[in-house]
Design an enzyme around this catalytic site. Structure first.
Site, mmCIF file in Angstrom:
data_model
loop_
_atom_site.group_PDB
_atom_site.id
_atom_site.type_symbol
_atom_site.label_atom_id
_atom_site.label_comp_id
_atom_site.label_asym_id
_atom_site.label_seq_id
_atom_site.Cartn_x
_atom_site.Cartn_y
_atom_site.Cartn_z
ATOM 1 N N GLY A 195 -1.203 7.726 6.306
ATOM 2 C CA GLY A 195 -0.913 6.487 5.580
ATOM 3 C C GLY A 195 -0.870 5.314 6.549
ATOM 4 N N SER A 196 0.021 4.379 6.264
ATOM 5 C CA SER A 196 0.061 3.147 7.062
ATOM 6 C C SER A 196 0.539 3.360 8.492
ATOM 7 C CB SER A 196 0.948 2.120 6.371
ATOM 8 O OG SER A 196 0.392 1.804 5.110
#
Lengths: 611, 358
Positions: A323-324
């Site tokens: 993810g981020s």
């Protein structure tokens, strides 16, 4: 008298003749018998002599004592305890069946035990000891000892058995030992292992089996036919197993475990400067002590079928999208490849589109973040900035840049069972999906989604390189000297600093996504992330994560390090189905760092409290 | 009347040989079972020697006279065993009459006496009628003992009777024919054998097939004998014996102990002693004054020979294990008492041979 007349002289002659024949036969037979003895005693003497020696001298094995396992501060985590094994020699018993029935209540045997015991008795010779119960403690033995005279042929013998302290918290690091099975035994050096030895099955116990096991000694005993030793002498002393000192700090480990409260997930805290793992948990843990003397079917099934999967070591086997949390690495790649500078700004209107394509890639914030530079983009986790950057980098450069951080590769951590994961690339897709790479896939790769499968330990390894500005030190669990290699040595120090700055802003800038966690005592940096959980229905995709049933919510990720000026600890947290990295994972990371600071006396003295 | 010489009381040669053998046996027994067993055995030997010298003073005519009665008593005891015997290891061999006695041991003397008694007045070689009578009494004793069940002893008992027939001068044709018949009937015998007896024979044929149970004794015994070598490991130095690997080492397997500790030389010495005793006894038999005396002397001597052969062959793996003690050496009361008693009879024949010459 019609009988024939006796002829004494003839009869005497007849008798003498017969006696003489008999004497000849006697002497011949004696000669033959003596020949037999001559054959055995003189001709075959050496053979029988060797056999007699083999009979008298019995070389027995002295099991080495398994090495102990300590945490970094010398707290004993795995030790050896004296336990007792109740055995019976069936030929010495009188009424075995009623004795077994009586023992059932006395020492607590269940039907499963009795079934096994009866089978063992049936298939073993009567002089061989059959184990009735393993791992009895002093008290249980005392109970039996009082009644001992009612049980001829039964004997409780002491032996050393593994015992794990803080078993649940340490379970996924240390693993456990258990009886060696036939397959394992056939692969081991028969000089080192006996068929009833214990062997590490998982974790540190398995990885460092050779060091922990030690070498058996030899006991030379002169015994009688009943197996009773008459004299004993140690022929070769056993060399006991080596004790291991982990890099784990039990206090931090406990704090990390507790920080999860009821959540499941994984957390790894490392020292980015030397690769030492300070804490590594997979929540929930389990009681490894259950496995040592053979776990009962019932206990095993309940562990195996528990929805939280306690036996699953998420820290090395759990595969998640980064993810981020991938964004800092993307930013660094962009800076390094001169696609952006620290000052470059772009406008985020909330939507990103590839040229000539209809599909829209969204920001998490509706309407976008406006004009942002790289530091702001990290602080606010601006997707559009990284969509754009990823496309500019291209998948090949992304793959090449991420590889040295160990994404999608085994870190070589010194416990068994690590899962490799996936670093997406054209070649990976071709090989595994037999498809070409689509540009849209590059876009989502920029925010750590798509084909990524990364384990927490890989995230921790990558983070430690990022935090130490390119110093790659393999993560490890045992205190040892590990060589550090510089990776991405051609990256300008300023670029590393810019990324650190962005991660610091996540917590400490007014627009940071995790600003609520800022500490007044120290400055720490971090980055949240969300790992998508698939299997949602079409309908659910449009729902907000928090509204979904827990098991469908996304996993929450957070990576952090502290103190920013001179990082000592880097933390990776995966809170499964936590939905939001900042809300579910970041507080856990904060608690772990807090605990680290406290344990190491790095918090400033609270003067007001003293007044 | 002339003063009686020593040889009028007993045969000094035979006594000397017997004492040498008994002494040798006690030395081995000390090593195998310690002083406790030696003391017990010494008492029995003392009793036996007393009985022997006592019996030696009885005129052989008295034995002849009482033979039928003694024989009937021993047969009655055999029958009693079948009904009131003590069961040990699945076999009834013992009778508890205050002291435990083994009537089959008694038969080893009374049966040859009975056969000799049948032949006492017959012209030899015996005719069919006498032969049939002899075979009848032999069959009776053998059958009763076989019922106990005790295969080994029943064969020995049969042999003790058959020896008398042989010594009586029965023709070689009949002997060979009988032997041939015995071989032919062996499958029938096998059919009637008990399961454990079959197993013993099978185990004998291949002891290694079951080394931990039935074959164990023979394997350990062979190791004991073989490891003794030419000169042995020395008194009380036999590891097989001292470490209890050797089974029943004070009784049936005492020759294994002797072999282990005194080596081949010790075994040869034992056989020399036995051979000298047998020669002396056969000499006495040939000097005997009448048929009865000759026959019992000869038969008792040959049965001694059979005992030695079976025991020595058994423990060295030549014959199946049949549980026969080594004469005058193995620990055990009944065996030593019967043997010394039979030597008493032989000595009686010796001391009374001269009366007829006067």
């Amino acid at each position: 008298m019609s009988k024939a007349l006796k002829q004494p002289l003839h009869e005497k002659r007849l008798f003498n003749e017969r006696a003489l024949v008999a004497l000849v036969v006697v002497l011949m037979v004696f000669f033959l018998l003596l020949s037999r003895y001559f054959y055995l005693q003189v001709i075959k003497h050496d053979d029988y002599s060797a056999q007699a020696d083999g009979n008298r001298i019995k070389i027995q094995r002295i099991s080495p004592t398994r090495g102990l396992i300590y945490d970094r501060n010398g707290v004993l985590l795995a030790e050896n305890e004296t336990a007792y094994r109740l055995q019976v020699i069936t030929e010495k018993t009188k009424d075995l069946n009623s004795q077994l029935n009586a023992l059932q209540d006395l020492i607590g045997l269940d039907e499963e035990d009795l079934l096994r015991i009866r089978k063992d008795i049936k298939f073993n010779p009567a002089f061989k000891p059959i184990t009735i119960k393993e791992n009895m403690n002093e008290q249980e033995v005392a109970t039996f000892a009082v009644q001992n005279h009612h049980y001829p042929g039964f004997k409780a013998t002491p032996y050393l058995v593994r015992k794990y302290n803080h078993a649940k918290v340490m379970s996924h690091v240390i693993g456990y030992v258990s009886k060696i099975n036939a397959e394992e035994f056939s692969n081991k050096d028969p000089n080192l292992y006996a068929s009833d030895d214990y062997v590490g099955k998982i974790g540190i116990e398995k990885y460092y089996e050779t060091e922990l096991h030690g070498q058996p000694g030899l006991l030379k005993s002169e015994i009688n036919a009943r197996g009773r030793p008459l004299s004993q002498a140690i022929e070769q002393a056993p060399s006991h197993g080596q004790s291991l000192h982990l890099t784990i700090d039990l206090a931090l480990q406990q704090a990390a475990y507790d920080a999860f409260a009821d959540e499941t997930g994984a957390a790894i805290a490392v020292n980015p400067n030397n690769g030492e793992i300070l804490a590594m948990i997979s929540k929930p843990g389990y009681d490894t002590n259950l496995f040592i003397s053979g776990i009962s079917h019932k206990d095993y099934q309940s562990l195996l079928n528990a929805p939280e999967k306690p036996l699953f070591n998420r820290s090395i086997k759990g595969g998640y999208e980064p993810g981020s949390t991938i964004k800092p690495y993307m930013a660094l790649a962009g800076l390094h490849h001169k696609l952006i500078t620290a000052e470059t700004t772009m406008f985020s209107n909330g939507v990103y589109q590839l040229p000539n394509q209809k599909r829209k890639y969204h920001d998490w914030k509706q309407g976008g973040h406006g004009h942002v530079n790289v530091v702001n983009s990290l602080a606010e986790s601006v997707n559009v900035f990284f969509y754009d950057l990823a496309v500019k980098l291209g998948i090949d450069r992304i793959e090449a840049f991420l590889k040295p951080f160990k994404f999608g590769q085994l870190t070589g951590l010194d416990i068994a069972g690590e899962k490799q994961g996936i670093l997406p690339s054209r070649t990976w897709k071709k090989a595994n999906r037999n498809m070409i790479w689509f540009p849209g896939e590059t876009v989502i790769t920029g925010i750590g989604q798509g084909y990524f499968v990364i384990t927490p330990v890989q995230m921790a390894q990558a983070l430690s390189v990022l935090v130490s500005k390119g110093q790659y030190t393999p993560l490890h669990l045992i205190q040892k000297q590990v060589a550090t290699v510089l990776v991405h040595s051609d990256i300008n120090t300023a670029h590393w600093d810019t990324v650190h700055q962005g991660m610091t802003a996540v917590i400490n800038a007014p627009n940071g996504t995790a600003r609520a966690l800022a500490s007044k005592d120290y400055v720490f940096a971090g980055k949240s992330g969300t790992s998508q959980v698939f299997g949602k229905s079409e309908e659910d995709i449009y729902k907000k994560n928090e509204e979904l049933p827990k098991h469908l919510r996304n996993h929450a990720l957070f990576v952090a390090f502290a103190p920013v000026q001179a990082p000592e600890i880097a933390v990776v947290v995966v809170a499964e189905h936590g939905a939001s990295g900042t809300k579910a994972a970041a507080p856990i990371a904060k608690k772990i760092i807090d605990a680290y600071m406290q344990i190491n006396d790095l918090l400033p003295a609270d003067e007001e409290a003293h007044e | 009347m002339n003063k009686r010489r020593i040889s009028d009381w007993f045969d000094p040669v035979l006594l000397l040989l017997i004492l040498a053998l008994l002494g040798y046996g006690l030395v081995v027994l000390y090593s195998a079972g310690g002083m406790v067993l030696v003391e017990k055995q010494a008492v029995r030997i003392g009793l036996g020697l007393f009985a022997m010298l006592f019996i030696a003073q009885i005129r052989p005519e008295r034995f002849e006279q009482f033979t039928p009665i003694i024989f009937v008593v021993s047969v009655l005891l055999l029958v009693a065993v079948l009904f009131f015997g003590i069961t040990v290891k699945g076999a009834k061999r013992w009778l508890d009459l205050g002291i435990s006695i083994q009537p089959s041991e008694l038969c080893k003397i009374t049966l040859p006496m009975m056969v000799a008694w049948i032949f006492r007045h017959a012209a030899l070689p015996p005719d069919w009628k006498h032969l049939a009578g002899a075979l009848l009494v032999i069959g009776m004793c053998t059958g009763l003992i076989y019922q106990q069940p005790d295969l080994g002893t029943s064969i020995l008992i049969a042999l003790s009777g058959l020896f008398v027939i042989y010594l009586a001068g029965i023709s070689w044709k009949l002997i060979i024919g009988g032997g041939f018949l015995a071989v032919l009937s062996s499958p029938v015998v096998w059919y009637f054998m008990h399961e454990y007896q079959k197993q013993r024979v099978l185990m004998f044929l291949n002891p290694e097939a079951d080394p931990l149970n039935r074959g164990w004794n023979i394997i350990q015994s062979k190791i004991a004998i073989g490891s003794g070598g030419m000169t042995g490991k020395g008194w009380q130095q036999g590891s097989q014996t001292q470490l209890d690997f050797l089974p029943e080492h004070s009784t049936d397997f005492i020759l294994s102990v002797l072999s282990e500790e005194f080596g081949f030389i010790g075994v040869a010495l034992l056989f020399v002693l036995y051979a000298m005793i047998i020669m002396r006894c056969l000499f006495i038999a040939s000097q005997a004054k009448n048929t009865y005396n000759r026959l019992i002397c000869g038969a008792l001597t040959l049965i001694l020979f059979v005992y030695i052969t079976i025991n020595a062959g058994m423990i060295s793996g030549v014959f199946p294990v049949v549980g026969v003690p080594l004469p005058l050496v193995s620990y055990g009361g009944t065996s030593v008492l019967t043997l010394l008693a039979s030597f008493g009879i032989i000595m009686s024949v010796y001391t009374h041979k001269k009366l007829i010459q006067q």
